[in-house]
Write a protein that holds these residues in place. Sequence first.
Motif, PDB file in Angstrom:
ATOM      1  N   MET A   1       0.843  -1.175   0.000  1.00 49.99           N
ATOM      2  CA  MET A   1       0.000   0.000   0.000  1.00 49.99           C
ATOM      3  C   MET A   1       0.887   1.237   0.000  1.00 49.99           C
ATOM      4  N   LYS A   2       0.473   2.236  -0.844  1.00 47.10           N
ATOM      5  CA  LYS A   2       1.237   3.466  -0.970  1.00 47.10           C
ATOM      6  C   LYS A   2       0.350   4.655  -0.674  1.00 47.10           C
ATOM      7  N   THR A   3       1.010   5.765  -0.393  1.00 50.47           N
ATOM      8  CA  THR A   3       0.280   7.009  -0.156  1.00 50.47           C
ATOM      9  C   THR A   3       0.182   7.783  -1.462  1.00 50.47           C
ATOM     10  N   ILE A   4      -0.661   8.810  -1.455  1.00 49.28           N
ATOM     11  CA  ILE A   4      -0.817   9.671  -2.640  1.00 49.28           C
ATOM     12  C   ILE A   4       0.511  10.341  -2.972  1.00 49.28           C
ATOM     13  N   ARG A   5       1.250  10.803  -1.932  1.00 51.71           N
ATOM     14  CA  ARG A   5       2.548  11.461  -2.137  1.00 51.71           C
ATOM     15  C   ARG A   5       3.524  10.515  -2.825  1.00 51.71           C
ATOM     16  N   GLN A   6       3.593   9.248  -2.378  1.00 54.21           N
ATOM     17  CA  GLN A   6       4.520   8.276  -2.958  1.00 54.21           C
ATOM     18  C   GLN A   6       4.214   8.044  -4.436  1.00 54.21           C
ATOM     19  N   ILE A   7       2.945   7.901  -4.765  1.00 56.64           N
ATOM     20  CA  ILE A   7       2.559   7.698  -6.178  1.00 56.64           C
ATOM     21  C   ILE A   7       2.886   8.943  -6.997  1.00 56.64           C
ATOM     22  N   ALA A   8       2.594  10.123  -6.448  1.00 60.63           N
ATOM     23  CA  ALA A   8       2.896  11.382  -7.154  1.00 60.63           C
ATOM     24  C   ALA A   8       4.388  11.491  -7.429  1.00 60.63           C
ATOM     25  N   ASP A   9       5.224  11.145  -6.448  1.00 60.12           N
ATOM     26  CA  ASP A   9       6.681  11.199  -6.630  1.00 60.12           C
ATOM     27  C   ASP A   9       7.144  10.204  -7.692  1.00 60.12           C
ATOM     28  N   GLU A  10       6.578   8.995  -7.701  1.00 58.48           N
ATOM     29  CA  GLU A  10       6.955   7.990  -8.693  1.00 58.48           C
ATOM     30  C   GLU A  10       6.608   8.434 -10.118  1.00 58.48           C
ATOM     31  N   ILE A  11       5.426   9.019 -10.277  1.00 60.59           N
ATOM     32  CA  ILE A  11       4.964   9.437 -11.617  1.00 60.59           C
ATOM     33  C   ILE A  11       5.628  10.750 -12.028  1.00 60.59           C
ATOM     34  N   GLY A  12       5.959  11.578 -11.048  1.00 60.39           N
ATOM     35  CA  GLY A  12       6.569  12.866 -11.366  1.00 60.39           C
ATOM     36  C   GLY A  12       5.546  13.966 -11.520  1.00 60.39           C
ATOM     37  N   VAL A  13       4.443  13.850 -10.760  1.00 58.86           N
ATOM     38  CA  VAL A  13       3.393  14.876 -10.795  1.00 58.86           C
ATOM     39  C   VAL A  13       3.119  15.332  -9.370  1.00 58.86           C
ATOM     40  N   SER A  14       2.234  16.311  -9.216  1.00 59.46           N
ATOM     41  CA  SER A  14       1.898  16.814  -7.872  1.00 59.46           C
ATOM     42  C   SER A  14       0.853  15.922  -7.208  1.00 59.46           C
ATOM     43  N   LYS A  15       0.721  16.090  -5.875  1.00 54.86           N
ATOM     44  CA  LYS A  15      -0.324  15.369  -5.128  1.00 54.86           C
ATOM     45  C   LYS A  15      -1.699  15.769  -5.628  1.00 54.86           C
ATOM     46  N   THR A  16      -1.867  17.042  -5.967  1.00 53.68           N
ATOM     47  CA  THR A  16      -3.154  17.540  -6.460  1.00 53.68           C
ATOM     48  C   THR A  16      -3.539  16.831  -7.752  1.00 53.68           C
ATOM     49  N   ALA A  17      -2.564  16.628  -8.630  1.00 50.71           N
ATOM     50  CA  ALA A  17      -2.848  15.942  -9.899  1.00 50.71           C
ATOM     51  C   ALA A  17      -3.292  14.511  -9.636  1.00 50.71           C
ATOM     52  N   VAL A  18      -2.658  13.827  -8.669  1.00 47.60           N
ATOM     53  CA  VAL A  18      -3.049  12.457  -8.344  1.00 47.60           C
ATOM     54  C   VAL A  18      -4.449  12.453  -7.751  1.00 47.60           C
ATOM     55  N   ASN A  19      -4.744  13.408  -6.858  1.00 42.00           N
ATOM     56  CA  ASN A  19      -6.091  13.499  -6.267  1.00 42.00           C
ATOM     57  C   ASN A  19      -7.147  13.718  -7.349  1.00 42.00           C
ATOM     58  N   LYS A  20      -6.869  14.558  -8.327  1.00 39.31           N
ATOM     59  CA  LYS A  20      -7.836  14.806  -9.415  1.00 39.31           C
ATOM     60  C   LYS A  20      -8.061  13.529 -10.217  1.00 39.31           C
ATOM     61  N   GLN A  21      -6.977  12.794 -10.472  1.00 36.07           N
ATOM     62  CA  GLN A  21      -7.100  11.555 -11.243  1.00 36.07           C
ATOM     63  C   GLN A  21      -7.914  10.520 -10.459  1.00 36.07           C
ATOM     64  N   ILE A  22      -7.733  10.465  -9.122  1.00 35.16           N
ATOM     65  CA  ILE A  22      -8.513   9.552  -8.280  1.00 35.16           C
ATOM     66  C   ILE A  22      -9.996   9.907  -8.385  1.00 35.16           C
ATOM     67  N   LEU A  27     -12.350   6.537  -7.697  1.00 38.91           N
ATOM     68  CA  LEU A  27     -11.710   5.651  -6.726  1.00 38.91           C
ATOM     69  C   LEU A  27     -11.757   6.200  -5.301  1.00 38.91           C
ATOM     70  N   ARG A  28     -12.251   7.382  -5.086  1.00 45.80           N
ATOM     71  CA  ARG A  28     -12.221   8.029  -3.770  1.00 45.80           C
ATOM     72  C   ARG A  28     -12.933   7.155  -2.720  1.00 45.80           C
ATOM     73  N   SER A  29     -14.048   6.621  -3.073  1.00 39.36           N
ATOM     74  CA  SER A  29     -14.822   5.840  -2.092  1.00 39.36           C
ATOM     75  C   SER A  29     -14.131   4.531  -1.725  1.00 39.36           C
ATOM     76  N   GLY A  30     -13.257   4.018  -2.603  1.00 40.71           N
ATOM     77  CA  GLY A  30     -12.607   2.739  -2.338  1.00 40.71           C
ATOM     78  C   GLY A  30     -11.274   2.887  -1.612  1.00 40.71           C
ATOM     79  N   LEU A  31     -10.857   4.102  -1.319  1.00 44.44           N
ATOM     80  CA  LEU A  31      -9.570   4.301  -0.647  1.00 44.44           C
ATOM     81  C   LEU A  31      -9.710   4.018   0.847  1.00 44.44           C
ATOM     82  N   ARG A  32      -8.654   3.480   1.475  1.00 40.28           N
ATOM     83  CA  ARG A  32      -8.626   3.242   2.918  1.00 40.28           C
ATOM     84  C   ARG A  32      -7.837   4.346   3.578  1.00 40.28           C
ATOM     85  N   LYS A  33      -8.297   4.754   4.724  1.00 38.59           N
ATOM     86  CA  LYS A  33      -7.637   5.812   5.465  1.00 38.59           C
ATOM     87  C   LYS A  33      -6.683   5.159   6.453  1.00 38.59           C
ATOM     88  N   ASN A  34      -5.443   5.617   6.450  1.00 41.91           N
ATOM     89  CA  ASN A  34      -4.443   5.122   7.385  1.00 41.91           C
ATOM     90  C   ASN A  34      -3.945   6.332   8.166  1.00 41.91           C
TER      91      ASN A  34
END
Length: 178
Positions: A1-22, A27-34
């Motif tokens: 399991m990865k965080t939004i920041r980790q995925i954003a860093d891997e792809i080379g985009v911002s956290k906001t861009a990953v949130n928009k894509q989610i 996929l927002r409803s299927g995410l687990r909160k840690n």
Amino acid sequence: MKTIRQIADEIGVSKTAVNKQIANLGLRSGLRKNGNQFAIDEHQEALIKQAFSEKSQTEIENQSQTKTQTENHEVGDLVCVLQATIDTLQGQLEVKDRQIAKLTEALVAAQQTAAAAQALHAGTMKQQLLSGESGADQHLPEQFRPLVEKARELLPVPEVQQPEREQERGHTWGGMEL
């Protein structure tokens, strides 16, 4: 399991861009909160990365098309400039061709005039040398004067006294002696 920041860093985009894509993928409803972060499982991560990959591919294609259109436009502009230059040079070449033709005509005329003047001068000099007119030898270099004297001795004297002969024979009319 990865965080939004980790995925954003891997792809080379911002956290906001990953949130928009989610949000776009639903996929927002299927995410687990840690804690205060969302945990994204491998399946969700693959969907997000695939969406960015497709988006990147579309952007690349659009950029490629734009670049091709720009290059085509630049090539068209260059062709227009080159055609204008060719037209200008062809016009200048036609002018130069006409100038060359006129100069050639003038050169031919000058050569003919020079040849006629040379022939006239040669004839005058020959007549002066053969008739022995005084001063004719002055135009010759010193080394040629003995040759001219020898030529006068060897050549027959031209008949210049035709009017005297007619007086000796008498009067003529129409080729008949009177």
